[in-house]
Structures are given as C-alpha cells and as structure tokens.
Scaffold this motif. Structure first.
Motif, mmCIF file in Angstrom:
data_model
loop_
_atom_site.group_PDB
_atom_site.id
_atom_site.type_symbol
_atom_site.label_atom_id
_atom_site.label_comp_id
_atom_site.label_asym_id
_atom_site.label_seq_id
_atom_site.Cartn_x
_atom_site.Cartn_y
_atom_site.Cartn_z
ATOM 1 N N VAL A 98 34.246 62.099 8.582
ATOM 2 C CA VAL A 98 34.929 60.812 8.666
ATOM 3 C C VAL A 98 36.095 60.940 9.645
ATOM 4 O O VAL A 98 36.901 61.863 9.539
ATOM 5 N N HIS A 99 36.142 60.032 10.618
ATOM 6 C CA HIS A 99 37.268 59.990 11.558
ATOM 7 C C HIS A 99 37.945 58.639 11.454
ATOM 8 O O HIS A 99 37.288 57.637 11.202
ATOM 9 N N ARG A 100 39.255 58.611 11.682
ATOM 10 C CA ARG A 100 39.940 57.333 11.782
ATOM 11 C C ARG A 100 39.554 56.730 13.113
ATOM 12 O O ARG A 100 39.464 57.421 14.114
ATOM 13 N N HIS A 101 39.324 55.411 13.112
ATOM 14 C CA HIS A 101 38.865 54.815 14.354
ATOM 15 C C HIS A 101 39.265 53.344 14.375
ATOM 16 O O HIS A 101 38.795 52.564 13.552
ATOM 17 N N ARG A 102 40.123 52.957 15.282
ATOM 18 C CA ARG A 102 40.522 51.563 15.468
ATOM 19 C C ARG A 102 40.819 50.852 14.165
ATOM 20 O O ARG A 102 40.197 49.854 13.820
ATOM 21 N N GLY A 103 41.731 51.398 13.413
ATOM 22 C CA GLY A 103 42.138 50.749 12.172
ATOM 23 C C GLY A 103 41.148 50.928 11.030
ATOM 24 O O GLY A 103 41.433 50.575 9.884
ATOM 25 N N GLY A 104 39.964 51.444 11.308
ATOM 26 C CA GLY A 104 38.995 51.682 10.235
ATOM 27 C C GLY A 104 38.518 53.126 10.292
ATOM 28 O O GLY A 104 39.275 54.016 10.663
ATOM 29 N N TYR A 105 37.275 53.324 9.927
ATOM 30 C CA TYR A 105 36.701 54.670 9.955
ATOM 31 C C TYR A 105 35.446 54.718 10.800
ATOM 32 O O TYR A 105 34.806 53.691 11.040
ATOM 33 N N GLN A 106 35.102 55.929 11.201
ATOM 34 C CA GLN A 106 33.850 56.152 11.904
ATOM 35 C C GLN A 106 33.277 57.460 11.378
ATOM 36 O O GLN A 106 34.036 58.351 10.998
ATOM 37 N N LEU A 107 31.949 57.549 11.340
ATOM 38 C CA LEU A 107 31.319 58.823 10.943
ATOM 39 C C LEU A 107 30.874 59.533 12.210
ATOM 40 O O LEU A 107 30.235 58.932 13.071
ATOM 41 N N ARG A 108 31.250 60.814 12.321
ATOM 42 C CA ARG A 108 30.868 61.543 13.528
ATOM 43 C C ARG A 108 30.246 62.873 13.187
ATOM 44 O O ARG A 108 30.687 63.545 12.268
ATOM 45 N N CYS A 109 29.235 63.217 13.961
ATOM 46 C CA CYS A 109 28.622 64.523 13.774
ATOM 47 C C CYS A 109 29.268 65.490 14.756
ATOM 48 O O CYS A 109 29.304 65.243 15.956
ATOM 49 N N HIS A 110 29.795 66.598 14.235
ATOM 50 C CA HIS A 110 30.460 67.557 15.105
ATOM 51 C C HIS A 110 29.475 68.483 15.812
ATOM 52 O O HIS A 110 29.866 69.337 16.584
ATOM 53 N N HIS A 111 28.193 68.307 15.536
ATOM 54 C CA HIS A 111 27.197 69.158 16.194
ATOM 55 C C HIS A 111 26.497 68.451 17.336
ATOM 56 O O HIS A 111 26.294 69.016 18.385
ATOM 57 N N CYS A 112 26.129 67.175 17.121
ATOM 58 C CA CYS A 112 25.418 66.476 18.191
ATOM 59 C C CYS A 112 26.254 65.349 18.781
ATOM 60 O O CYS A 112 25.859 64.741 19.772
ATOM 61 N N GLY A 113 27.393 65.062 18.179
ATOM 62 C CA GLY A 113 28.277 64.052 18.750
ATOM 63 C C GLY A 113 27.975 62.620 18.338
ATOM 64 O O GLY A 113 28.715 61.701 18.671
ATOM 65 N N LEU A 114 26.892 62.414 17.612
ATOM 66 C CA LEU A 114 26.503 61.057 17.219
ATOM 67 C C LEU A 114 27.614 60.390 16.394
ATOM 68 O O LEU A 114 28.148 60.967 15.459
ATOM 69 N N ALA A 115 27.951 59.152 16.767
ATOM 70 C CA ALA A 115 28.964 58.408 16.017
ATOM 71 C C ALA A 115 28.310 57.185 15.384
ATOM 72 O O ALA A 115 27.422 56.572 15.971
ATOM 73 N N ALA A 116 28.740 56.854 14.176
ATOM 74 C CA ALA A 116 28.120 55.716 13.488
ATOM 75 C C ALA A 116 29.175 54.995 12.671
ATOM 76 O O ALA A 116 30.184 55.581 12.285
ATOM 77 N N ARG A 117 28.906 53.710 12.402
ATOM 78 C CA ARG A 117 29.790 52.982 11.511
ATOM 79 C C ARG A 117 29.495 53.396 10.079
ATOM 80 O O ARG A 117 28.331 53.577 9.730
#
Ligand code: ATP
Ligand code: ZN
Length: 723
Positions: A447-466
C-alpha cells in the motif's frame, strides 16, 4: 602473396565466440581498439582482441571491417586481461563483457566527442553579455552564473539556460573545472590506531597485498584511505576508489577534492551523462586523472599508472551486479590488484563473512580501528525495546516515543529506520484474512499513499492498481492497510510530534534528481528534526547533531530463509546505529524487537562484530555454505513452472557425468516463484574448491548453449548473493 590480414573482434552478441573480419591495414597497435563492423544486416561496434591470417570462415563469407577507430587510445592490455578474467569467471561472453565495460558513448556506431567538464565565457562572450537587454532573463541568468569563471557542466545541465545557442555563437567554450579550494593543511592528526594501520601499509614492500581495514563506524577509515592515497599519489601513481552508492559519490568527491587540491579527480557512475562519463573515463585512460572515484563499474576503468585500489564498505551488496555480467566489484578489484601488483584496501565496520574468513586465513591482512576517531565520540549505546511488553502504537513503542521527545526537547536530531518503503506492506481484509497480492507475481501488493488516497504497488514488477472497494475474496468492505512502511511511520511521527520537522528518505523520495543532496544540506543546516528512512539513509553519512537512531520492524529479517539474511541485518543495523553520536554528543540506538534475547541483537548491543562473525561462520561451516563452499546458481524462467523445471532437470542430467567434486542440488522453484507472469526455478551447484567449480561450469554450460526452448530464459550466477 601475404596472407590476408584479419582481426578478431569481440561483439555484443550472446555467443561465446569472436568474429573474424578482413582488415588489410590492421597492426598489433589496433588490439584493444574500437571497430565498426557489419553484423548481419546492421553495423555494430566491437573491440579488436587479436590479429590473424587464417579464419575458419570461408574466404567468400569474410566481410571487411568498416572502420578502426584510431582517434581514441586502445583499451590497454591489462583491461583486456581483466575482461577476459571476468568473462571466464562469471561465465559471460567476452564480447558482451567488453562492451559492458565501455562507457555508453563508445558503444554507439556514431561516435560523439566527450563533453567538457565545465564551460566558461570566451572573450567574445564576455563582450557580448555586457550588452544583453534586461528582458533576456534566461541569458542574463547564464551570464550571471559564468561571471566568476568556469562552471561545471552538471551544474548547468538542469537549468533552462541557452547554453547550446551560446556554444554555437562562440560565446562559451569547454573548459577545465577549477580545482576545489583545499584545506590540505587542516587534516587531523592520526589516532594511535590510524597511525598503526598507516605504518603497516607503508612498511609493505611494493607489489600485491590485500588489506582488510576493519574499523567501527566513525573510526576514521576514510582518513586512513586519504593518507595512504596521499602516499601513493606522491609516487606518481593513480588511485581507484570504489564506493557502494551513487549517492555517496558527490560527498566523497568533495571530501577528496578538498584534501587533494592540486590533483585531478574524476567520478565514474551511472548518474553522469554519457558525455561526462566518457570524459572521465578518458581522463583515466590517458593518465590525466590522479584519483578515480566510482561505483562498481569503475573497477574496470583503465588507469595506466594504477598504484592502489580502495573498496569502501566492501561488504555492501551493491558491489554485486545482478544481471548480465554478474560480477562482484570487490572480488574483481582483488583480482585486478593482484594482476597489477598493487595493494587493495578493503574497508568496513562489518566485513563480508567471506572477507573476514580470508583475513583469518591470512589471505588478507587485518588492520583494526576499534574506537571512534573523534576524541569525544564513543560508540552509541544500543538498547533493545521489548515490543511484546511495550506494545507499539502505529509502529512506535512508548520507549522510542519518549526518546524522540527528549531529543526534540534538546534540539538534537533523530533517525527512525524502517527498511520498508510505502505505507503498509499489505492491504488486509479483516473479515476473511485475505491479503492483497499482485496478479502477476507471487508477492504482496504494497500500500502506498497516492494523491490523497492509496494505491497498491508491486515492488517486483512495478504494477500499480487502485485498491478494491470490497475484498475480492469475500466481498467485505472491511479492508485496511496492515503493518508499517516509511510513509506510515512518517504519519505516526507527525501525529505524535506536530511541531517537529520530519523528512522521509526512501527510494521513492530519493528518485528525484538532487533529492539526496537537498536532504544532506537540510540535515546539516538543522532544518530537520527527525529523519525517517530505509537503508539508503543508513550508509556513509556523517551528521554531527544526529544522536538518536530508532529501529522499527527489523525482526522480519530474522525469519528469512536466505542464509545471508542475518549477516545483512547485522551489517545494516550496525551501519544505521553508526550514524548516531559521531561527534561531541553521545548517541543512542533503540531497537524495537520481539526477540530481545536473539544472539544477533546481543552482539549488536556489545558492538561485537567479531563475535557475530565467529558464531555465524560456525553455522556456515556446518551447513557447508560460503565461505566454506563456492556456489553457482542456475536460474530459469518460463511461462509455466513445468517448462522452467524441465529445463533445469535437463541441465541436471547433462551435468551428472561432469560433476566430479561438485554437489548438484535438485532443481526447485525459486524463493519468489513468479515475477511478472514468469515462473521461476533454480538449480544450485556447489563445491568446496573454487577451481573445481570453474572447471565444471565451462563444459557444462557449453553443453547447454545448444538447448533451445522457445520462451525459456536461463542464466548462471557465479557467487550468487540473492536467491
Ligand atoms: N585522527 C582523527 N582525529 C580527529 N577526528 C578524526 C580523525 N580521523 C577521523 N576523524 C573524524 O571522525 C569522523 C569519522 O571519520 P570517518 O568518516 O573517516 O570514519 P569512517 O570510519 O569512514 O566512518 P563510517 O564507516 O562510519 O562512515 C569524521 O568526522 C572525521 O573527520
Ligand atoms: Zn508484480
């Protein structure tokens, strides 16, 4: 009729062979030179590694070289030898090895001249800028910058100034960088331990020697390097200094520059522009540079007058290249020093166990700095906070909160270390226990903070998702981030200490250009009260007002199945703790843990690296792990695990009759069995004898070169550090 002159060319091709070309005018002087040759339908850059008159290729199929680049000096013989060694040892094609060690600008078929290190106004320019109109703001800014003399190219690169236009008009021209003002006179008197180390180095007769400088954090290892370098420079030789982190290069360059005002220093790392890198590389090759400072790749820099190699923080894992030519710069440095007949000085507060074992066996000579150099500085007091009884709230225990509050009240700086970036390691469903996983990898989404909300990020492939609204497994809306990352700790501290100035440093914030330098300045100017960061803040810095280090979430590494995890954790904690109390103010370190009786922590409390090393070496010996064995890891990845495993089974069977004195493990899925939709497996081979392992690898891999299977990738990592 004389036989046609041929050159043997190493090319950037995944084939373990050289390529012959006709070159009627080639001479032995051309060995080591760059050439342009036709390769298939295209043109490629290669390096001449030999001459010949007969080829296995039929005369009619031999092609002509396009051009031999004689404007640049050839790669010297010692670098060709070094490349041959690295290619053979790390089982990588010589052509790819040679092309990997050339500066990027030299790999292009269209050769660009090196960029100047600095720019200065010309006579014409000086006259012209006097008449610039007031509204020409960008031009006036550039004129202002150049008014006092030459300015480094790098300092102009980021600004929007009309440099290229002025170059065309002849208003500015390339110039040498002015030397840094030195205070070579202001160097501290060596401590008794430093003096003893220096005397031992000076007493060593010329020739190869490997030294392990084992000095606690803040013991003045750098000061020993500087004095030894001074001695070597005085004899007219060049010095190569390797550093683990690109972020540390500017500060070291500055420190070295101040110390050696009249000397030419160059830095070599991937953060430079291609032109700057080429210029620095040529300064080394043509003997102009006295000191070359750089990250791992600099170990291959040509330095004809080489007299000493220093490897700072020699235990650091960033010396190991993880792809392509998977070399370890420390090991290559030792090999190079031996070949060149010069000394190599490896420094660390927590030597790699390989190096420690080498020192114990007498292969390296041990120099110790057991105390801090600064007369008033003691090693920090390390204490353990039992987080089973002092339960952390949002990651921070009461003991740490109190210590931070005290430090704030005293106006001293603190560092909170947590080796996990992002907000929280997972998004967790409180109804069914489901945790967020990457659709492409066998890994959790962070879970990353992102523009006032959150984002899910994979630290292996870089994929980001809501983040999903509801749990994908049970539909519950009760989803919450679980655990802590740097961002969450930053938030917690901001809530606990609303008036404190907090700065977070991790890979996410340091990615911006100049972010690191800005952080350093802010800490030095005391514009920061609490730093929050991952291991990138842990290394190398010397901040006199930093007196408290808090460690959060370290226990996790104790549970790792990687046999090197505890070595790495110990080194990291020792390093990060070493940032505390380096000057007149006493430092302390608080480690939050659920395992306060773990022997690793006990050794840390006593600052007892040797005890830790001895205990860990006993375990390694029992398990026959390095340094008591030598390993190579074959990795394979494919669309399916069946394919990856099948390839390794085949590799295993092709090895059986060769593997005398070599232990072949069974193929297994990798620790991280899936990354970016590729299934990963591995096969470990191991031997008590390095030469035996090498003698096995070469014919084994030769057999495998012809094994083709669509969509399968494989590689071999000699002396792997990661699994
Ligand atoms: N002989 C000396 N007398 C006084 N101060 C010294 C001496 N040698 C080094 N120092 C100071 O001690 C501090 C630590 O020195 P230095 O950075 O060389 O240590 P180090 O062992 O390289 O540190 P680390 O590995 O922790 O980064 C510096 O501020 C340095 O200026
Ligand atoms: Zn992923």
């Amino acid at each position: 009729m004389p036989a046609p002159a041929l050159i043997q060319v190493a090319l950037d091709a995944p084939l373990d062979r050289l390529f012959d070309y006709r070159a009627p005018d080639a001479t032995p002087e051309d060995i080591g030179r760059r050439v342009r040759v036709p390769f298939g339908p295209r043109e490629q850059v290669g390096v001449v590694v030999g001459l010949g008159s007969r080829s296995e290729v039929a005369d009619t199929r031999l092609r002509d070289v396009i051009a031999i680049d004689r404007a640049l000096p050839a790669l010297p013989e010692d670098i060709l030898q070094l490349a041959r060694f690295a290619a053979a040892y790390y089982q990588h094609p010589l052509g790819q090895t040679l092309l990997a060690i050339l500066p990027p600008a030299l790999k292009r078929t269209r050769f660009r001249a090196p960029a100047p290190a600095a720019y200065a106004l010309t006579e014409v320019g000086r006259a012209a800028v006097a008449g610039l109109p007031a509204r020409a703001t960008a031009q006036r800014r550039l004129a202002g910058l150049l008014a006092a003399g030459a300015v480094a190219a790098g300092e102009l690169a980021d600004l929007r100034v009309p440099l290229s236009a002025w170059l065309k008009r002849g208003w500015v021209a390339g110039a040498d960088l002015p030397g840094v003002d030195g205070d070579a006179g202001g160097q501290p008197e060596p401590t008794a331990d430093q003096a003893a180390a220096l005397a031992a180095l000076a007493a060593q007769p010329d020739g190869f020697a490997a030294w392990l400088l084992f000095g606690v954090t803040g013991s003045g290892k750098t000061e020993v390097y500087l004095r030894e370098i001074e001695r070597v420079l005085a004899r007219g030789r060049q010095v190569l200094v390797l550093l683990p982190e690109i972020h540390l290069t500017p500060q070291m360059v500055e420190r070295f520059g101040r110390r050696f005002p009249g000397r030419k220093l160059v830095s070599l790392h991937s953060g430079l522009s291609d032109g700057e890198r080429l210029a620095a590389w040529l300064d080394g090759l043509e003997g102009r540079a006295d000191i070359a400072l750089g990250t791992r790749l600099a170990v291959f820099a040509p330095l004809p007058r080489l007299g000493l190699i220093v490897v700072d923080e020699e235990h650091d894992a960033s010396y190991k290249q993880m792809e392509g030519l998977r070399y370890h710069a420390r090991d290559v440095a030792v090999w190079r020093a031996r070949a060149a007949g010069v000394a190599v000085l490896l420094g660390s507060a927590t030597p790699a166990l390989e190096s420690w074992a080498n020192a114990r066996r007498g292969r390296y000579r041990l120099l110790s700095l057991p105390e801090r150099a600064h007369a008033d500085a003691d090693l920090p007091t390390v204490s353990l906070v039992d987080s089973r009884t002092d339960k952390p709230r949002q990651g921070v225990t009461e003991a740490l909160r109190q210590a931070l509050a005290d430090n704030l009240a005293r106006g001293e700086q603190s560092l909170v270390f947590i080796n996990r970036r992002g907000y929280a390691p997972v998004l967790y469903c409180r109804a069914c226990g489901h945790v967020s996983t990457c659709p492409r990898c066998a890994a959790h989404q962070v879970v990353h903070r992102h523009r006032g909300g959150y984002q899910l990020r994979c630290h292996h492939c870089g994929l980001a998702a809501r983040p999903p609204e509801a749990c994908p497994a049970c539909g519950s809306l009760d989803l919450a981030p679980a655990g802590q990352g740097t961002q969450k700790v930053e938030d917690t501290l901001a809530e606990l200490f609303p008036a404190a100035r907090i700065l977070r440093i991790d890979r996410d914030t340091a990615a911006r250009k100049g972010a690191f330098a800005a952080m350093r300045t802010a800490v030095e100017r005391r514009e920061v009260d609490i730093l929050v960061g991952t291991q990138i803040v842990a290394k190398g810095h010397d901040f006199p007002m930093l007196t408290l280090v808090g460690v959060v979430g370290a226990d996790q590494a104790l549970m790792s199945t990687d046999f090197r995890a505890s070595e790495r954790l110990f080194a990291q904690l020792m390093q990060v703790g070493g940032r505390a109390g380096r000057a007149a103010h006493a430092g302390r370190v608080l480690i939050q843990t659920e395992y306060p009786h773990h022997p690793l922590y006990a050794a840390l409390v006593r600052h007892d690296y040797p005890a830790f090393a001895e205990r860990t070496l006993v375990e390694r010996r029992q398990a026959e792990f390095p340094p008591y064995s030598h390993q190579a890891l074959m990795r394979a990845d494919a669309r399916s695990m069946t394919e990856a495993m099948a390839f390794l089974e085949r590799a295993h069977s092709l090895a059986e009759d060769l593997a005398e004195g070599v232990l072949l493990y069974d193929p297994v899925p990798a620790l991280m069995p899936r990354i970016a939709e590729r299934e990963r497996a591995q096969l470990l081979v191991q031997s008590g004898n390095r030469a035996r392992l090498q003698a096995f690898l070469t014919p084994w891999l030769a057999r495998l070169r012809d094994e083709k299977s669509a969509g399968l990738r494989w590689s071999v990592d000699v002396d792997p550090l990661d699994w």
